[in-house]
Design a protein around this motif. Structure first.
Motif, PDB file in Angstrom:
ATOM      1  N   SER A  18     -26.573  29.951  -3.012  1.00 31.59           N
ATOM      2  CA  SER A  18     -25.128  29.951  -2.741  1.00 31.59           C
ATOM      3  C   SER A  18     -24.833  30.358  -1.304  1.00 31.59           C
ATOM      4  O   SER A  18     -23.969  29.765  -0.644  1.00 31.59           O
ATOM      5  CB  SER A  18     -24.414  30.898  -3.702  1.00 31.59           C
ATOM      6  OG  SER A  18     -24.542  30.453  -5.025  1.00 31.59           O
ATOM      7  N   VAL A  19     -25.533  31.363  -0.802  1.00 34.28           N
ATOM      8  CA  VAL A  19     -25.346  31.809   0.581  1.00 34.28           C
ATOM      9  C   VAL A  19     -25.690  30.678   1.543  1.00 34.28           C
ATOM     10  O   VAL A  19     -24.917  30.336   2.440  1.00 34.28           O
ATOM     11  CB  VAL A  19     -26.203  33.060   0.891  1.00 34.28           C
ATOM     12  CG1 VAL A  19     -26.240  33.347   2.395  1.00 34.28           C
ATOM     13  CG2 VAL A  19     -25.689  34.276   0.131  1.00 34.28           C
ATOM     14  N   VAL A  20     -26.856  30.078   1.348  1.00 34.87           N
ATOM     15  CA  VAL A  20     -27.315  29.029   2.254  1.00 34.87           C
ATOM     16  C   VAL A  20     -26.408  27.801   2.175  1.00 34.87           C
ATOM     17  O   VAL A  20     -26.072  27.197   3.197  1.00 34.87           O
ATOM     18  CB  VAL A  20     -28.794  28.681   1.975  1.00 34.87           C
ATOM     19  CG1 VAL A  20     -29.255  27.511   2.816  1.00 34.87           C
ATOM     20  CG2 VAL A  20     -29.675  29.898   2.248  1.00 34.87           C
ATOM     21  N   ALA A  21     -25.974  27.443   0.979  1.00 39.06           N
ATOM     22  CA  ALA A  21     -25.068  26.299   0.819  1.00 39.06           C
ATOM     23  C   ALA A  21     -23.745  26.553   1.539  1.00 39.06           C
ATOM     24  O   ALA A  21     -23.203  25.657   2.201  1.00 39.06           O
ATOM     25  CB  ALA A  21     -24.827  26.015  -0.658  1.00 39.06           C
ATOM     26  N   LEU A  22     -23.233  27.756   1.425  1.00 35.40           N
ATOM     27  CA  LEU A  22     -21.987  28.103   2.105  1.00 35.40           C
ATOM     28  C   LEU A  22     -22.167  28.019   3.624  1.00 35.40           C
ATOM     29  O   LEU A  22     -21.345  27.447   4.331  1.00 35.40           O
ATOM     30  CB  LEU A  22     -21.549  29.514   1.700  1.00 35.40           C
ATOM     31  CG  LEU A  22     -20.242  30.025   2.277  1.00 35.40           C
ATOM     32  CD1 LEU A  22     -19.074  29.226   1.716  1.00 35.40           C
ATOM     33  CD2 LEU A  22     -20.072  31.499   1.947  1.00 35.40           C
ATOM     34  N   LEU A  23     -23.278  28.541   4.114  1.00 33.36           N
ATOM     35  CA  LEU A  23     -23.526  28.525   5.557  1.00 33.36           C
ATOM     36  C   LEU A  23     -23.835  27.123   6.079  1.00 33.36           C
ATOM     37  O   LEU A  23     -23.575  26.825   7.245  1.00 33.36           O
ATOM     38  CB  LEU A  23     -24.666  29.483   5.905  1.00 33.36           C
ATOM     39  CG  LEU A  23     -24.339  30.964   5.702  1.00 33.36           C
ATOM     40  CD1 LEU A  23     -25.587  31.813   5.890  1.00 33.36           C
ATOM     41  CD2 LEU A  23     -23.223  31.406   6.631  1.00 33.36           C
ATOM     42  N   PHE A  33     -16.158  37.023   4.703  1.00 30.97           N
ATOM     43  CA  PHE A  33     -15.881  35.701   4.141  1.00 30.97           C
ATOM     44  C   PHE A  33     -16.976  35.315   3.145  1.00 30.97           C
ATOM     45  O   PHE A  33     -16.683  34.845   2.040  1.00 30.97           O
ATOM     46  CB  PHE A  33     -15.773  34.654   5.249  1.00 30.97           C
ATOM     47  CG  PHE A  33     -15.657  33.252   4.728  1.00 30.97           C
ATOM     48  CD1 PHE A  33     -14.457  32.791   4.203  1.00 30.97           C
ATOM     49  CD2 PHE A  33     -16.753  32.401   4.720  1.00 30.97           C
ATOM     50  CE1 PHE A  33     -14.351  31.503   3.692  1.00 30.97           C
ATOM     51  CE2 PHE A  33     -16.667  31.113   4.224  1.00 30.97           C
ATOM     52  CZ  PHE A  33     -15.455  30.659   3.704  1.00 30.97           C
ATOM     53  N   ILE A  34     -18.226  35.503   3.518  1.00 31.31           N
ATOM     54  CA  ILE A  34     -19.342  35.176   2.626  1.00 31.31           C
ATOM     55  C   ILE A  34     -19.275  36.054   1.377  1.00 31.31           C
ATOM     56  O   ILE A  34     -19.371  35.568   0.242  1.00 31.31           O
ATOM     57  CB  ILE A  34     -20.704  35.373   3.335  1.00 31.31           C
ATOM     58  CG1 ILE A  34     -20.785  34.499   4.583  1.00 31.31           C
ATOM     59  CG2 ILE A  34     -21.852  35.082   2.380  1.00 31.31           C
ATOM     60  CD1 ILE A  34     -21.938  34.861   5.504  1.00 31.31           C
ATOM     61  N   ARG A  74     -25.249  32.725  10.650  1.00 35.14           N
ATOM     62  CA  ARG A  74     -25.367  31.274  10.676  1.00 35.14           C
ATOM     63  C   ARG A  74     -26.772  30.880  10.256  1.00 35.14           C
ATOM     64  O   ARG A  74     -27.725  31.657  10.366  1.00 35.14           O
ATOM     65  CB  ARG A  74     -25.046  30.705  12.049  1.00 35.14           C
ATOM     66  CG  ARG A  74     -26.140  30.903  13.049  1.00 35.14           C
ATOM     67  CD  ARG A  74     -25.821  30.171  14.331  1.00 35.14           C
ATOM     68  NE  ARG A  74     -26.925  30.364  15.254  1.00 35.14           N
ATOM     69  CZ  ARG A  74     -27.431  29.397  15.983  1.00 35.14           C
ATOM     70  NH1 ARG A  74     -26.937  28.178  15.924  1.00 35.14           N
ATOM     71  NH2 ARG A  74     -28.426  29.647  16.796  1.00 35.14           N
ATOM     72  N   LEU A  75     -26.902  29.643   9.793  1.00 35.92           N
ATOM     73  CA  LEU A  75     -28.212  29.090   9.489  1.00 35.92           C
ATOM     74  C   LEU A  75     -28.905  28.738  10.794  1.00 35.92           C
ATOM     75  O   LEU A  75     -28.275  28.219  11.706  1.00 35.92           O
ATOM     76  CB  LEU A  75     -28.085  27.794   8.667  1.00 35.92           C
ATOM     77  CG  LEU A  75     -27.893  27.889   7.176  1.00 35.92           C
ATOM     78  CD1 LEU A  75     -27.799  26.487   6.580  1.00 35.92           C
ATOM     79  CD2 LEU A  75     -28.999  28.657   6.512  1.00 35.92           C
ATOM     80  N   THR A  76     -30.192  28.993  10.853  1.00 38.96           N
ATOM     81  CA  THR A  76     -30.983  28.515  11.988  1.00 38.96           C
ATOM     82  C   THR A  76     -31.372  27.069  11.683  1.00 38.96           C
ATOM     83  O   THR A  76     -31.161  26.578  10.568  1.00 38.96           O
ATOM     84  CB  THR A  76     -32.257  29.362  12.145  1.00 38.96           C
ATOM     85  OG1 THR A  76     -33.040  29.224  10.954  1.00 38.96           O
ATOM     86  CG2 THR A  76     -31.925  30.816  12.403  1.00 38.96           C
ATOM     87  N   SER A  77     -31.944  26.395  12.647  1.00 38.41           N
ATOM     88  CA  SER A  77     -32.391  25.025  12.380  1.00 38.41           C
ATOM     89  C   SER A  77     -33.474  25.032  11.297  1.00 38.41           C
ATOM     90  O   SER A  77     -33.510  24.136  10.452  1.00 38.41           O
ATOM     91  CB  SER A  77     -32.887  24.346  13.657  1.00 38.41           C
ATOM     92  OG  SER A  77     -33.950  25.065  14.223  1.00 38.41           O
TER      93      SER A  77
END
Length: 128
Positions: A18-23, A33-34, A74-77
């Protein structure tokens, strides 16, 4: 069935997914917000963010100081690539289950109805 390529055990638990999908849907997100979007406590979210950051999937930036301190994530590449691979693996699992389900009931299910049908036929003959 073997696990498809791209399946990521680190991302797979529902909270991390869920965290990664949101980001994945944004460039940067603020910690509150998260937290609020996923209905998590501060400590639960912090733990998940730390785990993902250690894997190189997230970048966490702290801005300001004192009461004005903000945490941005934020997500990294690497994290984005891992998420996209995991989603593709999940789709492969779901699609792999589709054709078998569309082919009709499993042989066990078909066999389970035969005795009931035979009992009805037997009762119908006995009633004549």
């Amino acid at each position: 069935m073997s696990t498809p390529s791209g399946f990521d055990e680190l991302i797979h638990p529902s909270t991390r997914l869920s965290v990664v999908a949101l980001l994945a849907a944004t460039e940067w997100a603020d910690f509150p917000f998260i937290r609020d979007s996923l209905s998590l406590s501060d400590s639960a979210l912090s733990k998940q963010l730390h785990t993902l950051e250690e894997a190189g999937y997230l970048e966490i930036r702290k801005e300001g100081g004192g009461r004005k301190r903000r945490t941005k994530v934020r997500l990294t590449s690497r994290g984005r690539t891992a998420f996209e691979g995991h989603v593709a693996a999940l789709r492969a699992i779901v699609e792999g289950a589709g054709p078998a389900a569309a082919a009709g009931p499993a042989p066990e299910a078909a066999g389970a109805t035969a005795p009931v049908t035979q009992q009805r036929q037997h009762h119908a003959k006995a009633g004549r």
